[in-house]
Write a protein that holds these residues in place. Structure first.
Motif, PDB file in Angstrom:
ATOM      1  N   ASP A  73       0.932  -0.944   0.537  1.00  0.00           N
ATOM      2  CA  ASP A  73       0.151   0.055  -0.251  1.00  0.00           C
ATOM      3  C   ASP A  73       0.937   1.197  -0.518  1.00  0.00           C
ATOM      4  N   GLY A  74       1.967   0.925  -0.981  1.00  0.00           N
ATOM      5  CA  GLY A  74       3.178   2.720  -0.705  1.00  0.00           C
ATOM      6  C   GLY A  74       2.033   3.454  -1.191  1.00  0.00           C
ATOM      7  N   LEU A  75       2.513   4.275  -0.858  1.00  0.00           N
ATOM      8  CA  LEU A  75       1.788   6.255  -2.438  1.00  0.00           C
ATOM      9  C   LEU A  75       2.232   6.078  -3.123  1.00  0.00           C
ATOM     10  N   MET A  76       3.706   5.608  -3.450  1.00  0.00           N
ATOM     11  CA  MET A  76       4.944   6.067  -4.924  1.00  0.00           C
ATOM     12  C   MET A  76       4.704   4.611  -5.786  1.00  0.00           C
ATOM     13  N   GLY A  77       4.667   4.692  -6.728  1.00  0.00           N
ATOM     14  CA  GLY A  77       5.082   3.379  -8.020  1.00  0.00           C
ATOM     15  C   GLY A  77       6.098   3.802  -8.578  1.00  0.00           C
ATOM     16  N   LYS A  78       6.580   3.055  -9.168  1.00  0.00           N
ATOM     17  CA  LYS A  78       7.525   3.317 -10.795  1.00  0.00           C
ATOM     18  C   LYS A  78       7.690   4.635 -11.214  1.00  0.00           C
ATOM     19  N   ASN A  79       6.456   5.081 -10.995  1.00  0.00           N
ATOM     20  CA  ASN A  79       6.541   5.903 -12.150  1.00  0.00           C
ATOM     21  C   ASN A  79       5.872   7.380 -11.189  1.00  0.00           C
ATOM     22  N   GLY A  80       6.247   7.034  -9.568  1.00  0.00           N
ATOM     23  CA  GLY A  80       5.419   8.570  -9.302  1.00  0.00           C
ATOM     24  C   GLY A  80       4.303   8.381  -8.309  1.00  0.00           C
ATOM     25  N   TRP A  81       3.566   9.159  -8.213  1.00  0.00           N
ATOM     26  CA  TRP A  81       2.649   8.562  -7.210  1.00  0.00           C
ATOM     27  C   TRP A  81       1.838   8.012  -7.735  1.00  0.00           C
ATOM     28  N   ASP A  82       1.187   7.243  -6.693  1.00  0.00           N
ATOM     29  CA  ASP A  82      -0.003   6.094  -6.385  1.00  0.00           C
ATOM     30  C   ASP A  82      -1.082   7.431  -6.147  1.00  0.00           C
ATOM     31  N   TYR A  83      -1.977   7.531  -7.908  1.00  0.00           N
ATOM     32  CA  TYR A  83      -2.862   8.408  -7.140  1.00  0.00           C
ATOM     33  C   TYR A  83      -4.053   8.008  -6.304  1.00  0.00           C
ATOM     34  N   GLN A  84      -4.526   6.514  -6.776  1.00  0.00           N
ATOM     35  CA  GLN A  84      -5.621   5.762  -5.890  1.00  0.00           C
ATOM     36  C   GLN A  84      -4.729   5.424  -4.669  1.00  0.00           C
ATOM     37  N   ALA A  85      -3.568   5.046  -4.541  1.00  0.00           N
ATOM     38  CA  ALA A  85      -3.695   4.823  -2.928  1.00  0.00           C
ATOM     39  C   ALA A  85      -3.300   6.405  -2.027  1.00  0.00           C
ATOM     40  N   THR A  86      -2.748   7.612  -2.343  1.00  0.00           N
ATOM     41  CA  THR A  86      -3.308   8.698  -2.011  1.00  0.00           C
ATOM     42  C   THR A  86      -4.577   9.313  -1.365  1.00  0.00           C
ATOM     43  N   ARG A  87      -6.084   8.737  -2.827  1.00  0.00           N
ATOM     44  CA  ARG A  87      -6.653   8.754  -2.177  1.00  0.00           C
ATOM     45  C   ARG A  87      -7.182   8.383  -0.982  1.00  0.00           C
ATOM     46  N   ARG A  88      -7.054   6.972  -1.350  1.00  0.00           N
ATOM     47  CA  ARG A  88      -7.349   5.745  -0.121  1.00  0.00           C
ATOM     48  C   ARG A  88      -6.909   6.247   1.050  1.00  0.00           C
ATOM     49  N   TYR A  89      -5.734   6.832   1.152  1.00  0.00           N
ATOM     50  CA  TYR A  89      -4.923   7.365   2.330  1.00  0.00           C
ATOM     51  C   TYR A  89      -5.899   8.600   2.945  1.00  0.00           C
ATOM     52  N   MET A  90      -6.117   9.361   2.062  1.00  0.00           N
ATOM     53  CA  MET A  90      -7.014  10.829   2.266  1.00  0.00           C
ATOM     54  C   MET A  90      -8.028  10.169   3.091  1.00  0.00           C
ATOM     55  N   GLU A  91      -8.868   9.352   2.317  1.00  0.00           N
ATOM     56  CA  GLU A  91     -10.036   9.232   3.149  1.00  0.00           C
ATOM     57  C   GLU A  91      -9.953   8.163   4.362  1.00  0.00           C
ATOM     58  N   LEU A  92      -9.529   7.285   4.390  1.00  0.00           N
ATOM     59  CA  LEU A  92      -9.006   6.836   5.946  1.00  0.00           C
ATOM     60  C   LEU A  92      -8.521   8.511   6.487  1.00  0.00           C
ATOM     61  N   HIS A  93      -7.665   8.877   6.584  1.00  0.00           N
ATOM     62  CA  HIS A  93      -7.663  10.189   7.141  1.00  0.00           C
ATOM     63  C   HIS A  93      -8.899  10.850   8.139  1.00  0.00           C
ATOM     64  N   GLU A  94      -9.449  10.944   6.320  1.00  0.00           N
ATOM     65  CA  GLU A  94     -10.785  11.992   6.888  1.00  0.00           C
ATOM     66  C   GLU A  94     -11.726  10.754   7.831  1.00  0.00           C
ATOM     67  N   GLN A  95     -11.409  10.152   7.426  1.00  0.00           N
ATOM     68  CA  GLN A  95     -12.794   9.366   8.761  1.00  0.00           C
ATOM     69  C   GLN A  95     -12.120   8.613   9.990  1.00  0.00           C
TER      70      GLN A  95
END
Length: 210
Positions: A73-95
């Protein structure tokens, strides 16, 4: 009635679990007795996190490194930011933030009014004083009751001390998670939002759910 009595315990377990996930397993040593907090300081942006003696201003970078490089569940992949992962992270933060607010409301002594809780600031504003302090090894929140201020020109200050375990969760949130969330907003979505309010919604989460 039994379920109501267990509500704070259930919230504590949920917030602890969410915090552990948001911290990517990072377990900092927390000793609030060593934290310095100068309550007389009124400079904009000041809090115990920015107090130079605590060396906490850049502590969130340890979380940033873990979150970005984690193989699970890292937030970065080979091509830079994983935007789906960052979205899930921010949604978990909000909860987690919503549940943390409820937990503080239930465990921080006599419950404050909703307007007072929602107006709490974690650091000093331009012309406002924060409501989150560390003193003698504990977190305490100061709310300002201003209902009769227009008549009396006075306001009542009410201090509420948080339990140790709740204080440790708040510490991890303010020192690590919140600054990292702001960094993600700037780096990934080019949004520069830095609210002084302790309980402020992430504008991106509104876009995610729309």
């Amino acid at each position: 009635m039994q379920q109501f009595r267990a509500l704070s315990h259930t919230l504590l377990e949920s917030v602890t679990s969410s915090t552990r996930r948001l911290m990517y397993g990072l377990q900092p040593v927390i000793d609030l007795h060593t934290v310095q907090d100068k309550m007389s300081k009124v400079e904009k942006g000041y809090s115990f996190v920015t107090e130079p003696a605590n060396h906490l201003a850049d502590a969130f970078l340890a979380l940033s490194e873990r979150a970005c490089l984690s193989p699970v569940d890292g937030l970065m992949g080979k091509n830079g930011w994983d935007y789906q992962a960052t979205r899930r992270y921010m949604e978990l933060h909000e909860q987690m933030l919503v549940e943390l607010m409820a937990l503080i409301h239930l465990t921080g002594g006599q419950a404050s009014r909703a307007t007072e809780l929602m107006s709490l600031e974690h650091c000093n504003g331009t012309s406002t004083s924060r409501g989150v302090y560390v003193y003698d090894g504990s977190f305490f929140l100061v709310t300002r009751h201003v209902k009769a201020r227009t008549v009396t020109n006075n306001e009542f200050h009410v201090a509420r001390t948080l339990p140790k375990n709740v204080g440790h969760l708040l510490y991890q949130y303010l020192v690590y998670i919140r600054p990292f969330i702001y960094m993600l907003q700037r780096r990934c979505y080019h949004i520069d939002v830095d609210s002084t309010l302790l309980f402020s919604s992430n504008p991106l989460c509104c876009e995610f759910t729309s």
